[in-house]
Write an enzyme that holds these catalytic residues in place. Structure first.
Site, PDB file in Angstrom:
ATOM      1  N   LYS A   6       0.852  -1.205   0.000  1.00 32.52           N
ATOM      2  CA  LYS A   6       0.000   0.000   0.000  1.00 32.52           C
ATOM      3  C   LYS A   6       0.887   1.254   0.000  1.00 32.52           C
ATOM      4  O   LYS A   6       1.960   1.230  -0.581  1.00 32.52           O
ATOM      5  CB  LYS A   6      -0.955  -0.050   1.189  1.00 32.52           C
ATOM      6  CG  LYS A   6      -1.678  -1.398   1.278  1.00 32.52           C
ATOM      7  CD  LYS A   6      -2.815  -1.435   2.233  1.00 32.52           C
ATOM      8  CE  LYS A   6      -3.429  -2.843   2.208  1.00 32.52           C
ATOM      9  NZ  LYS A   6      -4.619  -2.969   3.000  1.00 32.52           N
ATOM     10  N   GLU A  66      -9.660  -0.707  -1.564  1.00 27.88           N
ATOM     11  CA  GLU A  66      -9.316   0.697  -1.270  1.00 27.88           C
ATOM     12  C   GLU A  66      -9.432   1.553  -2.528  1.00 27.88           C
ATOM     13  O   GLU A  66      -9.812   2.725  -2.466  1.00 27.88           O
ATOM     14  CB  GLU A  66      -7.915   0.760  -0.643  1.00 27.88           C
ATOM     15  CG  GLU A  66      -7.942   0.222   0.783  1.00 27.88           C
ATOM     16  CD  GLU A  66      -6.664  -0.453   1.257  1.00 27.88           C
ATOM     17  OE1 GLU A  66      -5.590  -0.227   0.680  1.00 27.88           O
ATOM     18  OE2 GLU A  66      -6.765  -1.240   2.230  1.00 27.88           O
ATOM     19  N   SER A 120      -6.064  -9.595   6.893  1.00 29.33           N
ATOM     20  CA  SER A 120      -5.506  -9.935   8.209  1.00 29.33           C
ATOM     21  C   SER A 120      -4.837 -11.311   8.256  1.00 29.33           C
ATOM     22  O   SER A 120      -4.935 -12.014   9.265  1.00 29.33           O
ATOM     23  CB  SER A 120      -6.583  -9.806   9.304  1.00 29.33           C
ATOM     24  OG  SER A 120      -6.964  -8.452   9.434  1.00 29.33           O
ATOM     25  N   GLY A 173      -1.233  -7.478   3.459  1.00 25.90           N
ATOM     26  CA  GLY A 173      -0.902  -6.072   3.682  1.00 25.90           C
ATOM     27  C   GLY A 173       0.030  -5.925   4.877  1.00 25.90           C
ATOM     28  O   GLY A 173       1.246  -6.106   4.773  1.00 25.90           O
ATOM     29  N   GLY A 174      -0.550  -5.634   6.037  1.00 25.32           N
ATOM     30  CA  GLY A 174       0.223  -5.315   7.254  1.00 25.32           C
ATOM     31  C   GLY A 174       1.369  -6.272   7.542  1.00 25.32           C
ATOM     32  O   GLY A 174       2.493  -5.839   7.816  1.00 25.32           O
TER      33      GLY A 174
HETATM   34  P1  PGA Z   1      -4.113  -6.726   5.478  1.00 23.02           P
HETATM   35  O1  PGA Z   1      -4.378  -6.151   4.000  1.00 23.02           O
HETATM   36  O2  PGA Z   1      -3.287  -7.982   5.315  1.00 23.02           O
HETATM   37  O3  PGA Z   1      -3.377  -5.636   6.182  1.00 23.02           O
HETATM   38  O4  PGA Z   1      -5.437  -7.023   6.086  1.00 23.02           O
HETATM   39  C1  PGA Z   1      -4.643  -7.011   2.922  1.00 23.02           C
HETATM   40  C2  PGA Z   1      -4.875  -6.216   1.667  1.00 23.02           C
HETATM   41  O5  PGA Z   1      -5.490  -5.143   1.714  1.00 23.02           O
HETATM   42  O6  PGA Z   1      -4.460  -6.629   0.573  1.00 23.02           O
END
Ligand code: PGA
Length: 247
Positions: free
Chosen positions: A11, A93, A208, A229-230
């Site tokens: 991101k 997003e 997540s 993501g995170g």
């Molecule tokens: P997240 O994000 O692993 O932080 O939940 C996943 C993504 O948006 O691709």
């Protein structure tokens, strides 16, 4: 056999210095494997760093026109000209914060197919949709609309990522029953749209994913990897996910 894929979606995170140190740390770890693909989707300014480190670099977004007066946008042709290998299309997003609608996303899918450019199509429902019991219909309709211009010949460019919006960045991943139900429905839908070719499309889960839940998520039928993501921002944790996918 479908390839497994672990993809990092960074991101709008990490500075140049942090990217350099992430790549240094990650490349010291054991991550090569013949049947698993590793992909990094950084901010586009870092794509050359990803490639220089010998990793698959993909863009987080792209516009469907080849060139022209579209300030702030990138084209597939520009990405290909520096060796970028793939792109994310329709992340929630982008859909929610930047108002990308299904018609626009179908054009992006079409442009990727025409340029022979790999893409990961993201789909997923909001919590209200799930609470109303409409999640399957909603996600399958997203897929139908976004893939409306994609023919079976170009199917090898497609990866699907199922990312329930309520699970993204919330620390609360979907549970195994929810993941199994949705991934099976997506698989059936792809086979319905494309015949046996639909069996070969990798379907990733996102939302997540972390070192504690990755192994169980990867054991679900029709889960061919994850979009993360995170947990991808720390090279050591991301490597744990990579090891979990090999198991
Ligand atoms: P997240 O994000 O692993 O932080 O939940 C996943 C993504 O948006 O691709």
């Amino acid at each position: 056999m479908r390839n497994k894929i672990l993809a990092a979606n960074w991101k709008m995170n990490l500075t140049q210095q942090q990217v350099t140190s992430w790549l240094g740390e990650f490349n010291d770890l054991n991550w090569k494997s013949p049947h698993t693909e590793l992909r990094i989707y950084p901010s586009s300014i870092y794509l050359k760093d990803i490639q220089a480190a010998g990793l698959h670099g993909g863009a987080q977004n792209v516009y469907f026109e080849a060139n022209g007066a579209y300030t702030g946008e990138l084209s597939i042709q520009q990405l290909q000209s520096i060796g970028v290998q793939s792109v994310l299309i329709g992340h929630s997003e982008r859909r929610q914060l930047f108002f990308e609608d299904d018609a626009l996303l179908a054009q992006k899918v079409n442009a990727c197919a025409a340029a022979n450019f790999q893409f990961v199509l993201c789909c997923g429902e909001a919590i209200e949709t799930r609470t109303a019991g409409a999640h399957l219909d909603f996600v399958l309709a997203q897929l139908s609309e976004n893939l409306r211009l994609l023919t079976e010949t170009d199917l090898h460019m497609l990866v699907v990522a199922y990312e329930p919006i309520w699970a993204i960045g919330s620390g609360l991943s979907a549970d195994l029953d929810q993941i199994t139900e949705m991934h099976q429905a997506i698989r059936n839908h792809l086979v319905g749209l494309y015949g046996v070719g639909g069996e070969q499309v990798p379907i990733l889960y996102g939302g997540s994913v972390n070192a504690a839940n990755a192994k169980t998520i990867f054991s679900c039928p029709n889960v061919d990897g994850a979009l993360v993501g995170g947990a991808s921002l720390d090279p050591l944790i991301f490597n744990e996910l990579w090891q979990a996918l090999q198991a």
